[in-house]
Design an enzyme around this catalytic site. Sequence first.
Site, PDB file in Angstrom:
ATOM      1  N   ARG A 169     -10.990  -0.394   2.518  1.00  0.00           N
ATOM      2  CA  ARG A 169     -12.459  -0.505   2.543  1.00  0.00           C
ATOM      3  C   ARG A 169     -13.018  -0.688   1.136  1.00  0.00           C
ATOM      4  O   ARG A 169     -14.073  -1.285   0.961  1.00  0.00           O
ATOM      5  CB  ARG A 169     -13.053   0.719   3.248  1.00  0.00           C
ATOM      6  CG  ARG A 169     -12.644   2.030   2.636  1.00  0.00           C
ATOM      7  CD  ARG A 169     -12.857   3.215   3.567  1.00  0.00           C
ATOM      8  NE  ARG A 169     -11.733   3.416   4.490  1.00  0.00           N
ATOM      9  CZ  ARG A 169     -11.675   4.384   5.386  1.00  0.00           C
ATOM     10  NH1 ARG A 169     -12.676   5.231   5.512  1.00  0.00           N
ATOM     11  NH2 ARG A 169     -10.630   4.502   6.184  1.00  0.00           N
ATOM     12  N   ASP A 214       0.408  -4.763   4.738  1.00  0.00           N
ATOM     13  CA  ASP A 214      -1.007  -4.435   4.569  1.00  0.00           C
ATOM     14  C   ASP A 214      -1.829  -5.650   4.112  1.00  0.00           C
ATOM     15  O   ASP A 214      -3.022  -5.539   3.856  1.00  0.00           O
ATOM     16  CB  ASP A 214      -1.152  -3.266   3.590  1.00  0.00           C
ATOM     17  CG  ASP A 214      -2.324  -2.365   3.944  1.00  0.00           C
ATOM     18  OD1 ASP A 214      -2.843  -2.478   5.061  1.00  0.00           O
ATOM     19  OD2 ASP A 214      -2.723  -1.552   3.082  1.00  0.00           O
ATOM     20  N   ASP A 257       0.834  -1.205   0.000  1.00  0.00           N
ATOM     21  CA  ASP A 257       0.000   0.000   0.000  1.00  0.00           C
ATOM     22  C   ASP A 257       0.866   1.251   0.000  1.00  0.00           C
ATOM     23  O   ASP A 257       1.345   1.684   1.045  1.00  0.00           O
ATOM     24  CB  ASP A 257      -0.917  -0.010   1.232  1.00  0.00           C
ATOM     25  CG  ASP A 257      -1.811   1.230   1.297  1.00  0.00           C
ATOM     26  OD1 ASP A 257      -1.908   1.943   0.281  1.00  0.00           O
ATOM     27  OD2 ASP A 257      -2.415   1.449   2.370  1.00  0.00           O
ATOM     28  N   ASP A 272      -5.860   6.539  -0.576  1.00  0.00           N
ATOM     29  CA  ASP A 272      -5.180   5.736   0.438  1.00  0.00           C
ATOM     30  C   ASP A 272      -6.169   4.988   1.339  1.00  0.00           C
ATOM     31  O   ASP A 272      -5.778   4.100   2.088  1.00  0.00           O
ATOM     32  CB  ASP A 272      -4.260   6.639   1.273  1.00  0.00           C
ATOM     33  CG  ASP A 272      -3.201   5.853   2.032  1.00  0.00           C
ATOM     34  OD1 ASP A 272      -3.071   4.639   1.770  1.00  0.00           O
ATOM     35  OD2 ASP A 272      -2.512   6.452   2.873  1.00  0.00           O
ATOM     36  N   GLU A 302      -7.997   2.624   0.671  1.00  0.00           N
ATOM     37  CA  GLU A 302      -8.275   1.601  -0.335  1.00  0.00           C
ATOM     38  C   GLU A 302      -8.748   0.287   0.274  1.00  0.00           C
ATOM     39  O   GLU A 302      -9.409  -0.504  -0.389  1.00  0.00           O
ATOM     40  CB  GLU A 302      -7.027   1.351  -1.190  1.00  0.00           C
ATOM     41  CG  GLU A 302      -6.019   0.336  -0.632  1.00  0.00           C
ATOM     42  CD  GLU A 302      -5.414   0.732   0.708  1.00  0.00           C
ATOM     43  OE1 GLU A 302      -5.382   1.945   0.994  1.00  0.00           O
ATOM     44  OE2 GLU A 302      -4.988  -0.167   1.463  1.00  0.00           O
ATOM     45  N   LYS A 324       1.585   8.004   0.231  1.00  0.00           N
ATOM     46  CA  LYS A 324       2.022   8.081   1.622  1.00  0.00           C
ATOM     47  C   LYS A 324       3.399   8.740   1.699  1.00  0.00           C
ATOM     48  O   LYS A 324       4.152   8.683   0.727  1.00  0.00           O
ATOM     49  CB  LYS A 324       2.140   6.658   2.190  1.00  0.00           C
ATOM     50  CG  LYS A 324       0.831   5.970   2.449  1.00  0.00           C
ATOM     51  CD  LYS A 324       1.070   4.609   3.073  1.00  0.00           C
ATOM     52  CE  LYS A 324      -0.243   3.879   3.339  1.00  0.00           C
ATOM     53  NZ  LYS A 324      -1.099   4.516   4.353  1.00  0.00           N
TER      54      LYS A 324
HETATM   55  N1  BES Z   1      -3.125   0.359   5.311  1.00  0.00           N
HETATM   56  C1  BES Z   1      -3.482   1.654   5.744  1.00  0.00           C
HETATM   57  C2  BES Z   1      -3.703   1.735   7.240  1.00  0.00           C
HETATM   58  C3  BES Z   1      -2.469   1.687   8.111  1.00  0.00           C
HETATM   59  C4  BES Z   1      -1.631   2.777   8.208  1.00  0.00           C
HETATM   60  C5  BES Z   1      -2.200   0.569   8.845  1.00  0.00           C
HETATM   61  C6  BES Z   1      -0.531   2.714   9.037  1.00  0.00           C
HETATM   62  C7  BES Z   1      -1.112   0.529   9.692  1.00  0.00           C
HETATM   63  C8  BES Z   1      -0.272   1.597   9.785  1.00  0.00           C
HETATM   64  C9  BES Z   1      -4.775   2.087   5.070  1.00  0.00           C
HETATM   65  O1  BES Z   1      -4.935   1.657   3.761  1.00  0.00           O
HETATM   66  C10 BES Z   1      -4.735   3.574   5.028  1.00  0.00           C
HETATM   67  O2  BES Z   1      -3.896   4.109   4.372  1.00  0.00           O
HETATM   68  N2  BES Z   1      -5.647   4.210   5.753  1.00  0.00           N
HETATM   69  C11 BES Z   1      -5.676   5.624   5.833  1.00  0.00           C
HETATM   70  C12 BES Z   1      -7.117   6.057   5.816  1.00  0.00           C
HETATM   71  C13 BES Z   1      -7.293   7.531   5.684  1.00  0.00           C
HETATM   72  C14 BES Z   1      -6.845   8.007   4.328  1.00  0.00           C
HETATM   73  C15 BES Z   1      -8.750   7.855   5.918  1.00  0.00           C
HETATM   74  C16 BES Z   1      -4.981   6.052   7.121  1.00  0.00           C
HETATM   75  O3  BES Z   1      -5.163   5.402   8.141  1.00  0.00           O
HETATM   76  O4  BES Z   1      -4.242   7.011   7.083  1.00  0.00           O
HETATM   77 ZN    ZN Z   2      -4.025  -0.080   3.251  1.00  0.00          ZN
HETATM   78 MN    MN Z   3      -4.015   2.952   2.386  1.00  0.00          MN
END
Ligand code: BES
Ligand code: ZN
Ligand code: MN
Length: 495
Positions: free
Chosen positions: A354, A291, A273, A350, A352, A280
Site C-alpha cells: 500500500r 509479490d 518482499d 511488511d 509495504e 516475515k
Molecule cells: N505481499 C504481502 C501479502 C501476501 C502475503 C500475499 C502472503 C500473498 C501471500 C504483503 O506485502 C504483506 O506482507 N501484507 C501483510 C499486511 C499486514 C502486515 C497488515 C500481510 O498480509 O501479512
Molecule cells: Zn508485499
Molecule cells: Mn509485505
Amino acid sequence: MQFVSTTGQIDKLTTACLILPVFSKGAQTELTETFDQANDGQIAVVLKRGDASGKAGNTLLMHMPAGNKTERVLLVGLGESGKTSEADFNKATSASINALKKLPIKSICTALLSVDVVDKDDKWKVRQWVIKSHEALYQYTQTLTSSAPDAHQLENCDILACSQISADDINQAATTASSIASGIASAKKLADLPGNICTPSYLADTATKLGEQHASLNVTVLEEAEMEKLGMGSFLSVSRGSRQPAKLITMEHNGGPSSQKPIVIVGKGLTFDAGGISIKPSSGMDEMKYDMCGGASVFGVMQMCAELNLPINVVGIVPSSENLPDGDANKPGDIVTSMAGLTIEILNTDAEGRLILCDALTYAAKFKPEVVIDIATLTGACVVALGKHATGLLGNNDELANELLAAGKKAGDKAWQLPLWDEYKPQLKSNFADLANIGGPAGGTITAACFLSRFTEDYKWAHLDIAGTAWKSGADKGATGRPVHMLSQFILDRC
Ligand code: BES
Ligand code: ZN
Ligand code: MN
C-alpha cells in the site's frame, strides 16, 4: 501454436489427429456418429468396452488404418450429453493437449465446437480452446540448463467449423484469444523468474523492450531522483531498504482518439518482499518473489492491447521495488509523507504494498483516467477470506465493480466483492500521522483497501487483491497469469 478455422466433412479430413468428443451418458454428437459410421464403428466398440469413459478430461488415442487421411483420433470426454459445463470443456481442452504434446505430430484438428456447453456460446468455446491449449503448452525454461524437458512438436490446430459460428468469426475469436494467451504467458514468465533476476531494473528493461516492439506503446521509466521531485516519499521509503533502485514504469497504449480518457491499470511490482524490519517467517518466503504478480499482469494486458491494436486508450503503471531489512530501511513507527501530502505512520514495514501503491495511484490521476484499477498481491488475509479461487474486489464505484465481476465470470477468472464501508476506516487511525499503514487483524483485506481509498477519491476506482490467485504453491508451484484474462475481457468489452 497457430489456430485457424477449417471446414470439411468430418470423415474426410486430412490431419495427424482429429479430436472428437464423447459423452459418458446420452447420445453421442452427430459428428462423432457420422465419423464412426464411416469408419466401421470402432468408436462404438471402444465406448462399449469402456476404454473411453466419456468423463470430462478422459482421453483415448485410437490409430486409424494405414491410408486413412485422418491418421489418429483422440476421443475426449465431455461428461454427460447436454450437461457439459465450463469446467468440463476446459478439462477436455487441457487433457487433449496434454495427451497430444507427447506425440511426434505437428498438426491437429478439433471438433469440440460440436459440443453444447451450458450457458456458453461458440465464440466462448473457441477462445477457451485457444487459451487453455496455450496454457497446457506453457513451460518455464528460463533458468533450466537442460533443454526443455518435454518439448512438443505441435504447431497448428485446425478448428472445425461444426456449429453455428462462421469460419471468419472462429478466426477472429482465435486471434483475440491467442493474444490474451500470450499476455497470460508473458505475465507467468515474468512472475516465475527469481528475485535476483527479476529486479525493478529488469522490469523496466522489459517494458522498454515491449515499447520498442509495438508502435502503439509509449514507455517511460521514472528513476528515484524524479520520484523524489514528485514527492513520492511513501514509495521511496520502501525502496530505501534495498540496494536495487526503485522504478516507476508507465506503458501507454494509444489506440483510441486522443480525446478519449484512458483506462489506467496499476500493478504492484514488489520483486521480493521479505517484510523489511517486520521480517516475515522464513518458511515459504521464496514465494514472495511473486509479490510482483500485479505488475506482471499489467505487462500481460498491455502486450495484449498492443498486439491486437485495440481501438482504446489504456495506461499501465507499475511501481517496482524490493522490501528488505537494512540499516536504512523503514522502521516501525517511522512517518513518511506521500505524494498526495498525507502523512503515514508505518506500524508494520511488511504492509509495504500500500505504501508503494498509494503514490502510484496519486500519480495515476495525471492521466485523467476514465477508471483506475489496481492489481496487487496485497494481503495474506485475502487468502484466508477467499482461498485460491476468487480474486478479492473492492472499490468506490459499484458500476465498475459489477463490470469487473461480469468480465471475470465470462473469462473464468473470477473475483468476489468485499465491502469497503466507512465503518472500517477508523481502524487506520494514528495518533501521530494522518493514517496508519495497518488496521489490525480484523478485516485485513478491507482495511488495506480502505488505506488505498484515501488516495483514489478523485476518480472511479477498483482494487483487485490477487494474493490468493496469482500463483500456486506446492508441487505445481508457478504463476497463474491471473487476472490477465479478466482484465483483457474487461477491456475488450469496452472496445
Ligand atoms: N505481499 C504481502 C501479502 C501476501 C502475503 C500475499 C502472503 C500473498 C501471500 C504483503 O506485502 C504483506 O506482507 N501484507 C501483510 C499486511 C499486514 C502486515 C497488515 C500481510 O498480509 O501479512
Ligand atoms: Zn508485499
Ligand atoms: Mn509485505
